[in-house]
Design a protein around this motif. Sequence first.
Motif, short mmCIF file in Angstrom:
data_model
loop_
_atom_site.label_atom_id
_atom_site.label_comp_id
_atom_site.label_asym_id
_atom_site.label_seq_id
_atom_site.Cartn_x
_atom_site.Cartn_y
_atom_site.Cartn_z
N VAL A 98 51.64 48.59 41.17
CA VAL A 98 51.38 49.63 40.18
C VAL A 98 50.54 49.11 39.02
CG1 VAL A 98 52.48 51.14 38.48
CG2 VAL A 98 53.40 50.99 40.79
N ILE A 99 50.84 47.90 38.54
CA ILE A 99 50.03 47.41 37.41
C ILE A 99 48.81 46.62 37.88
CG2 ILE A 99 51.99 47.38 35.81
CD1 ILE A 99 52.04 44.40 36.03
N GLY A 100 48.86 46.11 39.11
CA GLY A 100 47.74 45.32 39.60
C GLY A 100 46.57 46.17 40.07
N TYR A 101 46.88 47.37 40.59
CA TYR A 101 45.80 48.20 41.14
C TYR A 101 44.80 48.62 40.06
CZ TYR A 101 43.54 51.00 44.72
OH TYR A 101 42.63 51.49 45.61
N PRO A 102 45.26 49.17 38.92
CA PRO A 102 44.27 49.53 37.89
C PRO A 102 43.45 48.33 37.43
CG PRO A 102 46.45 50.36 37.32
CD PRO A 102 46.62 49.51 38.53
N LEU A 103 44.09 47.17 37.34
CA LEU A 103 43.37 45.99 36.90
C LEU A 103 42.28 45.62 37.91
CD1 LEU A 103 42.99 43.64 34.99
CD2 LEU A 103 44.89 42.45 36.07
N ALA A 104 42.66 45.58 39.20
CA ALA A 104 41.68 45.23 40.23
C ALA A 104 40.57 46.27 40.28
CB ALA A 104 42.37 45.12 41.59
N TYR A 105 40.96 47.54 40.12
CA TYR A 105 39.99 48.65 40.16
C TYR A 105 38.98 48.51 39.02
CZ TYR A 105 38.26 53.45 40.51
OH TYR A 105 37.48 54.55 40.65
N ALA A 106 39.51 48.24 37.83
CA ALA A 106 38.63 48.12 36.67
C ALA A 106 37.67 46.95 36.84
CB ALA A 106 39.46 47.94 35.40
N ILE A 107 38.17 45.82 37.38
CA ILE A 107 37.28 44.67 37.56
C ILE A 107 36.19 45.01 38.58
CG2 ILE A 107 37.11 42.25 38.22
CD1 ILE A 107 40.01 41.92 37.42
N ALA A 108 36.58 45.69 39.66
CA ALA A 108 35.61 45.97 40.72
C ALA A 108 34.59 47.02 40.30
CB ALA A 108 36.34 46.40 41.99
N PHE A 109 35.03 48.05 39.57
CA PHE A 109 34.12 49.19 39.33
C PHE A 109 33.68 49.38 37.88
CE2 PHE A 109 36.47 50.87 43.15
CZ PHE A 109 35.42 50.64 44.03
N LYS A 110 34.46 48.88 36.92
CA LYS A 110 34.16 49.21 35.53
C LYS A 110 33.69 48.01 34.70
CE LYS A 110 35.95 53.47 35.80
NZ LYS A 110 35.23 54.70 35.53
N ALA A 111 33.89 46.79 35.21
CA ALA A 111 33.70 45.64 34.35
C ALA A 111 32.22 45.29 34.14
CB ALA A 111 34.44 44.43 34.90
N GLY A 112 31.35 45.70 35.08
CA GLY A 112 29.93 45.42 34.92
C GLY A 112 29.69 43.93 34.83
N ARG A 113 28.99 43.51 33.78
CA ARG A 113 28.65 42.09 33.70
C ARG A 113 29.82 41.23 33.25
NH1 ARG A 113 26.37 40.60 28.67
NH2 ARG A 113 26.72 42.15 27.07
N TRP A 114 30.93 41.88 32.91
CA TRP A 114 32.11 41.10 32.50
C TRP A 114 33.00 40.76 33.70
CZ3 TRP A 114 31.30 39.31 27.93
CH2 TRP A 114 30.57 40.08 27.00
N LYS A 115 32.54 41.12 34.89
CA LYS A 115 33.36 40.96 36.09
C LYS A 115 33.91 39.54 36.27
CE LYS A 115 32.18 43.42 39.89
NZ LYS A 115 31.39 43.74 41.09
N ASN A 116 32.99 38.55 36.23
CA ASN A 116 33.43 37.17 36.44
C ASN A 116 34.41 36.72 35.37
OD1 ASN A 116 32.23 36.64 38.80
ND2 ASN A 116 30.42 35.63 37.94
N LEU A 117 34.10 37.11 34.12
CA LEU A 117 34.98 36.73 33.02
C LEU A 117 36.38 37.30 33.24
CD1 LEU A 117 35.20 35.34 30.24
CD2 LEU A 117 34.84 37.60 29.25
N MET A 118 36.43 38.57 33.63
CA MET A 118 37.74 39.20 33.83
C MET A 118 38.51 38.56 34.97
SD MET A 118 37.38 43.27 33.04
CE MET A 118 39.12 43.72 33.06
N LEU A 119 37.78 38.18 36.02
CA LEU A 119 38.46 37.49 37.12
C LEU A 119 39.06 36.17 36.66
CD1 LEU A 119 36.24 37.98 40.29
CD2 LEU A 119 38.63 38.62 39.98
N ILE A 120 38.31 35.46 35.83
CA ILE A 120 38.83 34.19 35.29
C ILE A 120 40.07 34.47 34.44
CG2 ILE A 120 38.35 32.27 33.74
CD1 ILE A 120 35.45 32.37 34.71
#
Lengths: 293, 267
Positions: free
Chosen positions: A94-116
């Motif tokens: 429940v809490i991991g899905y929005p996070l993964a979704y946001a990183i995959a679709f909303k993070a843009g150039r912050w993707k790598n940073l958010m994964l770290i």
Amino acid sequence: MTAQTVVTPAAGRQRRWNTAWLLLLPGGLWLTAFFVVPLFQLVATSLYDPSGSEELGYAMTWSWSNYGDAIDFYTGPLVRGFGYAAVATLLCLVIGYPLAYAIAFKAGRWKNLMLILVIAPFFTSFLVRTLAWKLILSDNGFVVGVAKTLGLVADDGRLLATGVAVVAGLTYNFLPFMVLPLYASLEKIDHRLIEAAGDLYASPVQGFRRVTLPLSMPGVIAGTLLTFIPSTGDFINAQLLGDTTTTMIGNVIQSRFEVGDYPAAAALSVTLMVLIVILVSVYIRRAGTEELL
Amino acid sequence: MRLGRWVSDHAVLAVALAVLAYTFLPIVIVVLMSFNQPASRAAYTFDAFTLNNWKNPCGPEGLCSSLVTSIQIGVLATVGATLLGTLMAFALVRQRFRGRSLANVLIFLPMASPEVVMGASLLALFVAGGLGGLLGFWTILIAHIMFCLSFVVVTVRARLQGMDSRLEQAAMDLYATESQAFWKVTFPIVFPGILSAALLAFALSFDDFIITNFNSGQTVTFPMYVWGAAQRDIPMQINVVGTAMFVVAVAIVFLSEMLRRRRERVR
């Protein structure tokens, strides 16, 4: 085969076969000797005479009753082990899905940073992290205070040393095992499919339910398994955040081994393993993907 | 109206940031507690600010020797697992042979087994083999190489599978021998994968508690030390170690990310 290697096809195949085995042999032997053989020894130990001891040795008596006794005696921890793990896995989803979704679709150039940032907190020692939760959930801490104000916890109630604390710890500690596979499968989704759903008059919610969610199922399955399996066997969270009424199956296995009651401990370990294998295969069959394995 | 639109567009992002904040909450506590001067030995609450824990990280008896043990085991386990695992990954990607799927299952299973079961079964083996008295450094090392191995294979295999095998063929077409093609083309391309596998193996070994706990005898690794301390009174210095681990790991990740970016820009 390149032009300058002068070997007959059959000899070539023979040689490749030998190379493969030479490369595999050391690691394969290691895994066989220290993973496969021990599993057989565990089963054997679970059938030893329960009245033996470390000093006197154990006799192999094919005591199948070890299983019945262990399961009877430790039904509570067994049920709790699976129950807590199931709740924690669900919460992680429940809490991991929005996070993964946001990183995959909303993070843009912050993707790598958010994964770290997702994995960074888990660089600290597992035990030190869990001890920090002990402080967060402590009786006069902030979280308990807020929960009391909201009426979620009785005035004389507490969070530490309850099942809630154990589940919270499990959820926290295994979250990255959920987020990373979810992200991996969400990231692979072709955006044009979601756009197409929108063009065909699907609302964003419908588009999510009928396109994105089904396409991310491999990640959901991998994530739930990677979270569920280690948390059923975990005993760190129950030991540090729970009390004697929240012991999980892992705690019992650990403490039985510690006091040298090997047959019972082994019987419980085998039971845990068998139950996990059954649950996982039913789950995978129902979810309809076997490509994972 | 426009505000509502903006909120719904950013709702997922907001939830995601909240979840990230939640994952960092314990880290904040760990860093904070590393500067704590507890009121009494038994109290695990923040009382007063001090630098003493950082000045004297080895203060509590046994803490630093447990760290040394963990690092020794971590390094040896990393070397062993990386070596064995890399060879296996090459065999699995580059060679076609009978028994491949069996090998894949053998590698997959340890990753899918709960750690208690692996720890318990190894202990059962050591005890049945009459080695119960020899539990310690070497049995921990054996166990760590075992459970790190699969993760190394998976990591290196992913890198190898992503590599264009025509590069190797091109090298051989240009009269490189098989070993030249391997050391000058294949190995440099796969090396980042091997390196990240090694880092992963070290992290797994260094932080393992459950399997170690079963096979450690009298040997105390850092997680074992924390476990023991948690039963009595918790020295604040473990938070110093926790903070240091976090800082070092984050630094390594950022450094490698920067190097990767620079390399991409050169290309």
